[in-house]
Motif scaffolding. Structure first.
Motif, PDB file in Angstrom:
ATOM      1  N   LEU A 144       5.209   9.921   0.152  1.00 51.16           N
ATOM      2  CA  LEU A 144       4.651   8.570   0.286  1.00 51.16           C
ATOM      3  C   LEU A 144       5.682   7.509  -0.088  1.00 51.16           C
ATOM      4  O   LEU A 144       6.511   7.703  -0.964  1.00 51.16           O
ATOM      5  CB  LEU A 144       3.427   8.424  -0.627  1.00 51.16           C
ATOM      6  N   ASP A 145       5.581   6.380   0.602  1.00 50.69           N
ATOM      7  CA  ASP A 145       6.338   5.170   0.275  1.00 50.69           C
ATOM      8  C   ASP A 145       5.399   4.145  -0.312  1.00 50.69           C
ATOM      9  O   ASP A 145       4.227   4.104   0.079  1.00 50.69           O
ATOM     10  CB  ASP A 145       6.798   4.514   1.581  1.00 50.69           C
ATOM     11  N   GLN A 202       0.845  -1.195   0.000  1.00 49.11           N
ATOM     12  CA  GLN A 202       0.000   0.000   0.000  1.00 49.11           C
ATOM     13  C   GLN A 202       0.877   1.240   0.000  1.00 49.11           C
ATOM     14  O   GLN A 202       2.094   1.147   0.148  1.00 49.11           O
ATOM     15  CB  GLN A 202      -0.922  -0.006   1.222  1.00 49.11           C
ATOM     16  N   ASP A 221       4.447  -5.607   3.272  1.00 48.91           N
ATOM     17  CA  ASP A 221       4.596  -6.405   4.479  1.00 48.91           C
ATOM     18  C   ASP A 221       5.787  -7.344   4.317  1.00 48.91           C
ATOM     19  O   ASP A 221       5.682  -8.403   3.712  1.00 48.91           O
ATOM     20  CB  ASP A 221       3.305  -7.189   4.727  1.00 48.91           C
ATOM     21  N   LYS A 238       2.080   4.587   1.868  1.00 52.91           N
ATOM     22  CA  LYS A 238       2.130   4.970   3.279  1.00 52.91           C
ATOM     23  C   LYS A 238       2.921   6.260   3.448  1.00 52.91           C
ATOM     24  O   LYS A 238       4.025   6.395   2.915  1.00 52.91           O
ATOM     25  CB  LYS A 238       2.795   3.848   4.068  1.00 52.91           C
ATOM     26  N   CYS A 239       2.372   7.189   4.194  1.00 55.34           N
ATOM     27  CA  CYS A 239       3.057   8.474   4.429  1.00 55.34           C
ATOM     28  C   CYS A 239       4.263   8.267   5.336  1.00 55.34           C
ATOM     29  O   CYS A 239       4.142   7.635   6.387  1.00 55.34           O
ATOM     30  CB  CYS A 239       2.089   9.475   5.076  1.00 55.34           C
ATOM     31  N   CYS A 250       0.903  12.971   1.078  1.00 55.80           N
ATOM     32  CA  CYS A 250      -0.168  12.732   2.050  1.00 55.80           C
ATOM     33  C   CYS A 250      -0.941  14.039   2.284  1.00 55.80           C
ATOM     34  O   CYS A 250      -0.470  15.122   1.933  1.00 55.80           O
ATOM     35  CB  CYS A 250       0.492  12.268   3.343  1.00 55.80           C
ATOM     36  N   ALA A 283       4.760   0.791   0.614  1.00 57.42           N
ATOM     37  CA  ALA A 283       5.125  -0.012   1.784  1.00 57.42           C
ATOM     38  C   ALA A 283       4.602  -1.423   1.591  1.00 57.42           C
ATOM     39  O   ALA A 283       3.487  -1.616   1.112  1.00 57.42           O
ATOM     40  CB  ALA A 283       4.513   0.606   3.042  1.00 57.42           C
ATOM     41  N   GLY A 314       2.244   8.246   8.706  1.00 58.50           N
ATOM     42  CA  GLY A 314       1.867   6.821   8.667  1.00 58.50           C
ATOM     43  C   GLY A 314       0.512   6.546   8.036  1.00 58.50           C
ATOM     44  O   GLY A 314       0.087   5.384   7.974  1.00 58.50           O
ATOM     45  N   ALA A 315      -0.193   7.572   7.559  1.00 64.55           N
ATOM     46  CA  ALA A 315      -1.495   7.346   6.902  1.00 64.55           C
ATOM     47  C   ALA A 315      -1.298   6.437   5.685  1.00 64.55           C
ATOM     48  O   ALA A 315      -0.255   6.493   5.023  1.00 64.55           O
ATOM     49  CB  ALA A 315      -2.094   8.679   6.466  1.00 64.55           C
ATOM     50  N   THR A 316      -2.283   5.594   5.412  1.00 65.09           N
ATOM     51  CA  THR A 316      -2.142   4.665   4.287  1.00 65.09           C
ATOM     52  C   THR A 316      -3.231   4.895   3.235  1.00 65.09           C
ATOM     53  O   THR A 316      -4.329   5.372   3.537  1.00 65.09           O
ATOM     54  CB  THR A 316      -2.208   3.192   4.763  1.00 65.09           C
TER      55      THR A 316
END
Ligand code: F0G
Length: 428
Positions: free
Chosen positions: A31-32, A6, A36, A8-9, A25, A34, A13-15
């Protein structure tokens, strides 16, 4: 294997989901992409990547998409690839001696299809542009990004609009943009003005932005590191040294090393050394102030590729230096051009900005930051032929404020063997 991914800021950390078209963001943070990493920690990735070497499919043949689990989940038929990557690492006794570092390799990203490392980010960025059904794509550029986007956009059948600072990009690069058919806008201003303008234009006119503020570009450029590590059988060097301008590459390198370490692809993290030109050194200035402040400068350097005073990926690059216990240094235009002459005369060759990594290594070795027994990989970011003007002017001693230490001026001769004999006798 597709890892859960996803946007991710990096600040709050907002996604957001991957198919949202956004580059920052709501809080203003970058943004990254990101993913898992837990899902891939079983050690199988390295075998998967190695098994694909020599593979014939477009995705396996690409030095970017070979690492696709860590790049972007995209169906193979959606990929826009030339294919890029698979660039060489060179060793040169001459350059080891000149820099003072025995264990030195130079990875030549100028061997990419359009002659710079930008193709690594662009294959991913343009693939994503198609995934989100972009109707047109755009970037601001000091030249290489625009050459790359013009090519990949044409390949994807997308209209391309590029914003370049008027009169300030090297001819090789401008010629590529024109030749690949991009709508080329020469902005009356510098790169930083063009960068501001393209962001406004993309927002207002619903055009997909493909500067490295776009997190998918960063994902593709991570493959420079993954490929470097794979070519070294996953044994990292002590240092990785790169030129730094808009800071997309420094951001990508930090993220790649962080993820590779988290996943156990490597057992220790090499240190990054980012090298700026003295006249375009906002990141260096921030570094010397412990990154307490974001600096901006009016940029001036012969290395037009990195003539940038207000880099957009600043916060991501700070993180990269912190993650890798890295350093930032600066070199003068004279040091850059002399380093370029050395890289060129070694038979390898690069454009001016690229040579700042060689100049940076020499400086860091002299300062004792890089120890003589350590190993380093220098990234050469662009091809020698990108900026023939700077090369010829150096050898003809026509560069203002630079006295070339290694000039190789051409000699005019009468068309006789005798005249040639006299010249060669003088050389001996
Ligand atoms: N080297 C070359 C040859 C470049 O073209 C660039 C950037 C850099 C180094 C610096 O990389 O921006 O990721 O820190 N060129 C961009 C362009 C700005 O528009 O082509 P960075």
């Amino acid at each position: 294997m597709g890892l859960s991914t996803q946007l991710k800021c990096i600040d709050c950390g907002a996604t957001f989901s991957l198919d949202q078209v956004r580059y920052t963001c709501d809080c203003g943070g970058l943004l990254d992409v990101a993913r898992d990493l837990e899902e891939a920690r079983d050690g199988a990735l390295r075998e998967t990547f190695d098994r694909r070497l020599g593979g014939r499919s477009l995705a396996d043949a690409s030095g970017v998409w070979r690492f696709r689990e860590l790049i972007l989940p995209a169906p193979e038929e959606a990929i826009v690839s030339r294919p890029e990557g698979n660039t060489s690492q060179y060793r040169s006794a001459r350059l080891s001696k000149w820099t003072g570092l025995d264990d030195l390799a130079l990875k030549h990203e100028g061997e990419n299809p359009t002659g710079s490392f930008k193709d690594r980010g662009m294959t991913v960025g343009v693939t994503q542009a198609r995934q989100v059904s972009a109707r047109a794509v755009a970037c601001a550029s000091t030249g290489n990004t625009s050459a790359s986007l013009a090519s990949y956009g044409a390949l994807a059948g997308l209209p391309v609009i590029i914003f370049v600072p008027e009169g300030k990009i090297a001819f090789g690069k401008l010629s590529q943009a024109l030749a690949y058919g991009a709508r080329t806008l020469q902005v009356k201003g510098d790169f930083d003005d063009a960068m501001q303008l393209v962001q406004d234009v993309c927002r207002e006119l619903d055009i997909y932005l493909l500067n490295s503020i776009n997190p998918f570009r960063v994902e593709g450029q991570k493959a420079i590191i993954l490929e470097t590590l794979q070519q070294r059988d996953w044994q990292p060097p002590d240092w990785i040294v790169l030129p730094a301008g808009n800071l997309g590459n420094a951001s990508a390198f930090g993220k790649a090393l962080y993820e590779a370490h988290q996943l156990g692809l490597i057992s220790r993290v090499p240190r990054l050394a980012a090298v700026q030109a003295e006249g375009a050194n906002p990141f260096y200035r921030s570094f010397t102030g412990g990154f307490r402040q974001r600096e901006r400068v009016h940029a001036e350097t012969i290395a037009t590729a990195i003539k940038i005073g207000d880099p957009v990926s600043f916060t991501r690059a700070v993180r990269a230096i912190e993650w890798t216990n890295g350093v930032v240094t600066q070199v003068s235009d004279s040091e850059i051009m002399d380093a370029k002459a050395q890289v060129d005369a070694a038979g390898i060759g690069c454009e001016p900005a690229s040579a700042s990594s060689a100049a940076g290594i020499k400086k860091l070795v002299t300062e004792g930051v890089i120890k003589p027994g350590e190993s380093a990989v220098a990234i050469l970011t662009g091809h020698l032929l990108k900026d023939p003007g700077a090369t010829v002017d150096y050898h003809l001693n026509r560069l203002e404020g630079i006295t070339p230490a290694y000039a190789n001026a051409p000699v005019v001769v009468e068309p006789t063997v005798d005249a040639v004999r006299q010249v060669l006798r003088r050389d001996a």
